[in-house]
Scaffold this motif. Structure first.
Motif, mmCIF file in Angstrom:
data_model
loop_
_atom_site.group_PDB
_atom_site.id
_atom_site.type_symbol
_atom_site.label_atom_id
_atom_site.label_comp_id
_atom_site.label_asym_id
_atom_site.label_seq_id
_atom_site.Cartn_x
_atom_site.Cartn_y
_atom_site.Cartn_z
ATOM 1 N N LEU A 1 -11.576 9.892 6.344
ATOM 2 C CA LEU A 1 -12.294 8.885 5.544
ATOM 3 C C LEU A 1 -11.368 8.171 4.580
ATOM 4 C CD1 LEU A 1 -15.655 10.735 4.793
ATOM 5 C CD2 LEU A 1 -15.243 8.793 6.336
ATOM 6 N N THR A 2 -10.388 8.902 4.015
ATOM 7 C CA THR A 2 -9.477 8.259 3.066
ATOM 8 C C THR A 2 -8.623 7.212 3.773
ATOM 9 O OG1 THR A 2 -9.349 10.370 1.947
ATOM 10 C CG2 THR A 2 -7.774 8.708 1.301
ATOM 11 N N GLU A 3 -8.123 7.565 4.948
ATOM 12 C CA GLU A 3 -7.314 6.588 5.680
ATOM 13 C C GLU A 3 -8.161 5.368 6.053
ATOM 14 O OE1 GLU A 3 -5.170 8.230 8.978
ATOM 15 O OE2 GLU A 3 -4.019 9.597 7.706
ATOM 16 N N GLN A 4 -9.433 5.623 6.399
ATOM 17 C CA GLN A 4 -10.302 4.487 6.736
ATOM 18 C C GLN A 4 -10.525 3.599 5.511
ATOM 19 O OE1 GLN A 4 -13.718 6.423 8.503
ATOM 20 N NE2 GLN A 4 -12.344 7.357 10.003
ATOM 21 N N ALA A 5 -10.689 4.251 4.331
ATOM 22 C CA ALA A 5 -10.875 3.463 3.099
ATOM 23 C C ALA A 5 -9.627 2.641 2.806
ATOM 24 C CB ALA A 5 -11.190 4.394 1.932
ATOM 25 N N TRP A 6 -8.440 3.211 3.046
ATOM 26 C CA TRP A 6 -7.188 2.472 2.845
ATOM 27 C C TRP A 6 -7.125 1.252 3.778
ATOM 28 C CZ3 TRP A 6 -2.978 0.744 0.655
ATOM 29 C CH2 TRP A 6 -1.894 0.310 1.439
ATOM 30 N N LEU A 7 -7.466 1.479 5.057
ATOM 31 C CA LEU A 7 -7.394 0.365 6.016
ATOM 32 C C LEU A 7 -8.405 -0.726 5.651
ATOM 33 C CD1 LEU A 7 -6.861 2.410 9.322
ATOM 34 C CD2 LEU A 7 -5.144 1.112 8.030
ATOM 35 N N GLU A 8 -9.555 -0.304 5.099
ATOM 36 C CA GLU A 8 -10.536 -1.310 4.667
ATOM 37 C C GLU A 8 -10.037 -2.096 3.463
ATOM 38 O OE1 GLU A 8 -14.512 0.317 4.035
ATOM 39 O OE2 GLU A 8 -14.342 1.067 6.102
ATOM 40 N N TRP A 9 -9.401 -1.369 2.525
ATOM 41 C CA TRP A 9 -8.823 -2.036 1.342
ATOM 42 C C TRP A 9 -7.809 -3.086 1.798
ATOM 43 C CZ3 TRP A 9 -4.312 -3.016 -1.247
ATOM 44 C CH2 TRP A 9 -4.389 -3.269 -2.624
ATOM 45 N N ALA A 10 -6.939 -2.688 2.738
ATOM 46 C CA ALA A 10 -5.916 -3.620 3.235
ATOM 47 C C ALA A 10 -6.567 -4.795 3.955
ATOM 48 C CB ALA A 10 -4.956 -2.886 4.171
ATOM 49 N N SER A 11 -7.648 -4.499 4.675
ATOM 50 C CA SER A 11 -8.326 -5.568 5.405
ATOM 51 C C SER A 11 -8.965 -6.569 4.430
ATOM 52 C CB SER A 11 -9.367 -4.934 6.322
ATOM 53 O OG SER A 11 -10.217 -5.883 6.832
ATOM 54 N N SER A 12 -9.530 -6.075 3.313
ATOM 55 C CA SER A 12 -10.099 -7.070 2.380
ATOM 56 C C SER A 12 -8.999 -7.886 1.723
ATOM 57 C CB SER A 12 -11.053 -6.494 1.333
ATOM 58 O OG SER A 12 -10.902 -5.153 1.170
ATOM 59 N N LEU A 13 -7.840 -7.265 1.466
ATOM 60 C CA LEU A 13 -6.727 -8.061 0.926
ATOM 61 C C LEU A 13 -6.287 -9.107 1.960
ATOM 62 C CD1 LEU A 13 -4.556 -8.657 -1.190
ATOM 63 C CD2 LEU A 13 -3.167 -6.811 -0.193
ATOM 64 N N GLN A 14 -6.211 -8.695 3.221
ATOM 65 C CA GLN A 14 -5.815 -9.626 4.288
ATOM 66 C C GLN A 14 -6.743 -10.848 4.317
ATOM 67 O OE1 GLN A 14 -5.467 -7.790 8.179
ATOM 68 N NE2 GLN A 14 -6.114 -9.646 9.219
ATOM 69 N N HIS A 15 -8.054 -10.582 4.258
ATOM 70 C CA HIS A 15 -8.992 -11.703 4.343
ATOM 71 C C HIS A 15 -8.930 -12.564 3.097
ATOM 72 C CE1 HIS A 15 -10.639 -9.095 7.604
ATOM 73 N NE2 HIS A 15 -10.469 -10.253 8.175
ATOM 74 N N TYR A 16 -8.738 -11.925 1.951
ATOM 75 C CA TYR A 16 -8.619 -12.692 0.713
ATOM 76 C C TYR A 16 -7.406 -13.621 0.780
ATOM 77 C CZ TYR A 16 -8.471 -13.962 -4.149
ATOM 78 O OH TYR A 16 -8.458 -14.702 -5.304
ATOM 79 N N LEU A 17 -6.251 -13.072 1.201
ATOM 80 C CA LEU A 17 -5.031 -13.894 1.251
ATOM 81 C C LEU A 17 -5.172 -15.019 2.269
ATOM 82 C CD1 LEU A 17 -2.226 -11.161 0.970
ATOM 83 C CD2 LEU A 17 -3.105 -12.665 -0.830
ATOM 84 N N ASN A 18 -5.841 -14.728 3.363
ATOM 85 C CA ASN A 18 -6.051 -15.795 4.353
ATOM 86 C C ASN A 18 -6.883 -16.925 3.772
ATOM 87 O OD1 ASN A 18 -4.516 -14.681 6.352
ATOM 88 N ND2 ASN A 18 -6.222 -13.760 7.462
ATOM 89 N N ARG A 19 -7.923 -16.551 3.001
ATOM 90 C CA ARG A 19 -8.785 -17.602 2.442
ATOM 91 C C ARG A 19 -8.086 -18.371 1.336
ATOM 92 N NH1 ARG A 19 -13.465 -13.762 3.078
ATOM 93 N NH2 ARG A 19 -12.626 -12.926 1.158
ATOM 94 N N ARG A 20 -7.356 -17.662 0.498
ATOM 95 C CA ARG A 20 -6.715 -18.325 -0.648
ATOM 96 C C ARG A 20 -5.454 -19.099 -0.259
ATOM 97 N NH1 ARG A 20 -6.244 -16.849 -6.003
ATOM 98 N NH2 ARG A 20 -4.514 -18.299 -5.947
ATOM 99 N N LEU A 21 -4.656 -18.509 0.648
ATOM 100 C CA LEU A 21 -3.329 -19.079 0.909
ATOM 101 C C LEU A 21 -3.166 -19.559 2.353
ATOM 102 C CD1 LEU A 21 -1.189 -16.370 -0.965
ATOM 103 C CD2 LEU A 21 -1.945 -18.571 -1.852
ATOM 104 N N PHE A 22 -4.226 -19.448 3.150
ATOM 105 C CA PHE A 22 -4.197 -19.916 4.545
ATOM 106 C C PHE A 22 -3.017 -19.322 5.310
ATOM 107 C CE2 PHE A 22 -5.768 -23.383 1.777
ATOM 108 C CZ PHE A 22 -7.110 -23.242 2.081
ATOM 109 N N LEU A 23 -2.848 -18.024 5.187
ATOM 110 C CA LEU A 23 -1.671 -17.389 5.783
ATOM 111 C C LEU A 23 -1.856 -17.059 7.271
ATOM 112 C CD1 LEU A 23 -0.524 -14.931 2.969
ATOM 113 C CD2 LEU A 23 0.614 -16.999 3.758
ATOM 114 N N GLY A 24 -3.088 -16.978 7.730
ATOM 115 C CA GLY A 24 -3.299 -16.642 9.143
ATOM 116 C C GLY A 24 -2.875 -15.224 9.495
ATOM 117 N N LEU A 25 -3.031 -14.301 8.541
ATOM 118 C CA LEU A 25 -2.664 -12.908 8.832
ATOM 119 C C LEU A 25 -3.655 -12.360 9.851
ATOM 120 C CD1 LEU A 25 -2.007 -11.795 5.145
ATOM 121 C CD2 LEU A 25 -0.368 -12.714 6.814
#
Ligand SMILES: O=C(O)CCC(=O)C(=O)O
Ligand SMILES: [Fe+2]
Length: 231
Positions: A92-116
């Motif tokens: 569960l902890t690893e899944q929470a980490w991957l989710e945290w990273a995924s929300s950062l990924q989506h945030y950066l894509n929306r803010r900076l149009f990075l296409g991650l």
């Protein structure tokens, strides 16, 4: 120079539902200077869970880390000495980490149009004396290279109460690689994010066991004849 290639869209921020207070600062820093260091950005229970997860694994499951991708992959103990284990979301902890990273990924894509497009990460264990010499995590595309290049690097540290005398600092250099612009103590909860091709960095020798996670957001490497991820 690299910062110019990023278009920050502050207006889009209001449409973003994630309310993680650190993401906006990370995006601003990336747009302004290609790197960001935030203390206590990872929730303490997540850092603790990841530390116990890394420590539960038998040392034999960790492999010597190398440099270079696929056919160019090499183990070079003069360049880096850490041992790694890829994170696949097995608890569960690893899944929470991957989710945290995924929300950062989506945030950066929306803010900076990075296409991650994808994210991969591994635990790293630097024993006493281990280091990683100055390097960049990816090279700019040269028109020949195929595949999903690393675009944004994400590092977090798991050791509680790390002291300056414990060594193992991350040095961040300016784009020329000549001048140190920041020294980061690998303290639990600190998160470092930077553009993988733009920011030379180095891990100084640790004087005690140093536990961290290093991850990369990749661009979509799909080719006409080869889907991403490659099978
Ligand atoms: O652990 C760190 O501070 C950085 C690690 C790193 O540079 C890497 O794994 O590429
Ligand atoms: Fe690196």
């Amino acid at each position: 120079m690299p910062a110019l290639s990023l278009t920050s869209c502050a207006g889009a921020d209001s449409a973003v539902s994630d309310d993680n207070p650190y993401f906006a600062k990370i995006a601003d820093d990336l747009a302004n200077r290609s790197w960001s260091v935030i203390n206590a950005a990872l929730p303490p229970d997540m850092s603790l869970g990841l530390l116990s997860s890394i420590q539960q694994h038998n040392e034999a499951e960790f492999t010597e880390a190398g440099t270079g991708r696929s056919r160019d992959h090499q183990i070079n103990p003069f360049v880096r000495r850490d041992r790694i284990r890829w994170i696949n979301g097995e608890n569960l902890t690893e899944q929470a980490w991957l989710e945290w990273a995924s929300s950062l990924q989506h945030y950066l894509n929306r803010r900076l149009f990075l296409g991650l497009f994808s994210f991969e990460s591994h635990y790293a264990h630097y024993g006493s004396g281990d280091f990683y010499k100055k390097h960049v995590d990816a090279f700019r595309p040269n028109g020949i290279e195929r595949g999903a290049r690393r675009e944004v690097s994400l590092v977090t540290y798991l050791n509680p109460a790390w002291q300056p005398e414990d060594g193992g600092e991350l040095l961040i250099y300016d784009a020329s690689g000549q001048e140190v612009v920041e020294r980061v103590l690998p303290r639990q909860g600190t998160v470092v994010v930077f553009l993988s091709t733009e920011v030379p960095h180095e891990v100084l020798p640790a004087k005690r066991d140093r536990y961290s996670i290093a991850g990369w957001f990749r661009l979509n490497g799909s080719q006409e004849d080869r889907p991403d991820p490659p099978s």
